[in-house]
Scaffold this motif. Structure first.
Motif, short mmCIF file in Angstrom:
data_model
loop_
_atom_site.label_atom_id
_atom_site.label_comp_id
_atom_site.label_asym_id
_atom_site.label_seq_id
_atom_site.Cartn_x
_atom_site.Cartn_y
_atom_site.Cartn_z
N GLY A 115 33.28 31.21 39.88
CA GLY A 115 34.14 32.37 39.91
C GLY A 115 34.70 32.76 38.56
N THR A 116 34.98 34.04 38.40
CA THR A 116 35.65 34.56 37.21
C THR A 116 36.69 35.58 37.66
OG1 THR A 116 35.31 35.55 35.02
CG2 THR A 116 33.93 36.39 36.80
N GLN A 117 37.88 35.49 37.11
CA GLN A 117 39.00 36.30 37.57
C GLN A 117 38.97 37.69 36.95
OE1 GLN A 117 41.43 35.54 39.85
NE2 GLN A 117 42.17 37.66 39.62
N VAL A 118 39.15 38.69 37.81
CA VAL A 118 39.30 40.08 37.38
C VAL A 118 40.67 40.56 37.83
CG1 VAL A 118 38.49 42.45 37.67
CG2 VAL A 118 36.84 40.58 37.41
N THR A 119 41.47 41.04 36.89
CA THR A 119 42.80 41.53 37.19
C THR A 119 42.93 42.95 36.67
OG1 THR A 119 43.75 39.30 37.03
CG2 THR A 119 45.27 41.16 36.91
N VAL A 120 43.30 43.86 37.56
CA VAL A 120 43.44 45.27 37.21
C VAL A 120 44.87 45.69 37.46
CG1 VAL A 120 42.58 47.61 37.57
CG2 VAL A 120 41.06 45.65 37.92
N SER A 121 45.53 46.18 36.44
CA SER A 121 46.91 46.61 36.54
C SER A 121 47.09 48.07 36.19
CB SER A 121 47.80 45.75 35.64
OG SER A 121 47.39 45.88 34.29
#
Length: 121
Positions: A115-121
């Protein structure tokens, strides 16, 4: 054993783009179906997109027109180009492989990356 390693995750503002990659080994690049999945806290893991060995693709309705899945069999690489990102795209993204045609159920994918984290703000 088969290994899959994702890369390219990170944090972006809404409307931005990210490109994810997944290196898979040791089998040949055309070994079978590859897919991208994502899981947000408290939610079930869901399919984002799949691609058959020779190019047929599927997409979740939520990402159609924004995400593009592709693969390079010679390089044994899987990609996910994500454009026009939204906060609801925030999740851990996983690549997965099954040595068969793409199945309907995620449980039938045999191998998974970390897994690789994707964070959208």
């Amino acid at each position: 054993h088969v290994q899959l390693v994702e890369s390219g995750g990170g944090s972006v503002q809404a409307g931005g783009s990210l490109a994810l990659s997944c290196a898979h080994s040791p089998y040949g690049g055309s070994v079978g179906c590859l897919g991208w999945f994502r899981q947000a806290p408290g939610r079930e893991r869901e399919a984002v997109a799949t691609i058959e060995a020779y190019g047929t693709t599927t997409y979740a309705d939520s990402v159609k027109g924004r995400f593009t899945i592709s693969r390079d069999n010679a390089k044994k690489m899987l990609y996910l180009q994500m454009n026009s990102l939204k906060p609801e795209d925030t999740a851990m993204y996983y690549c997965a492989l099954v040595r068969a045609f793409c199945p309907r159920n995620k449980a039938d994918f045999t191998y998974w990356g970390q897994g690789t984290q994707v964070t959208v703000s």
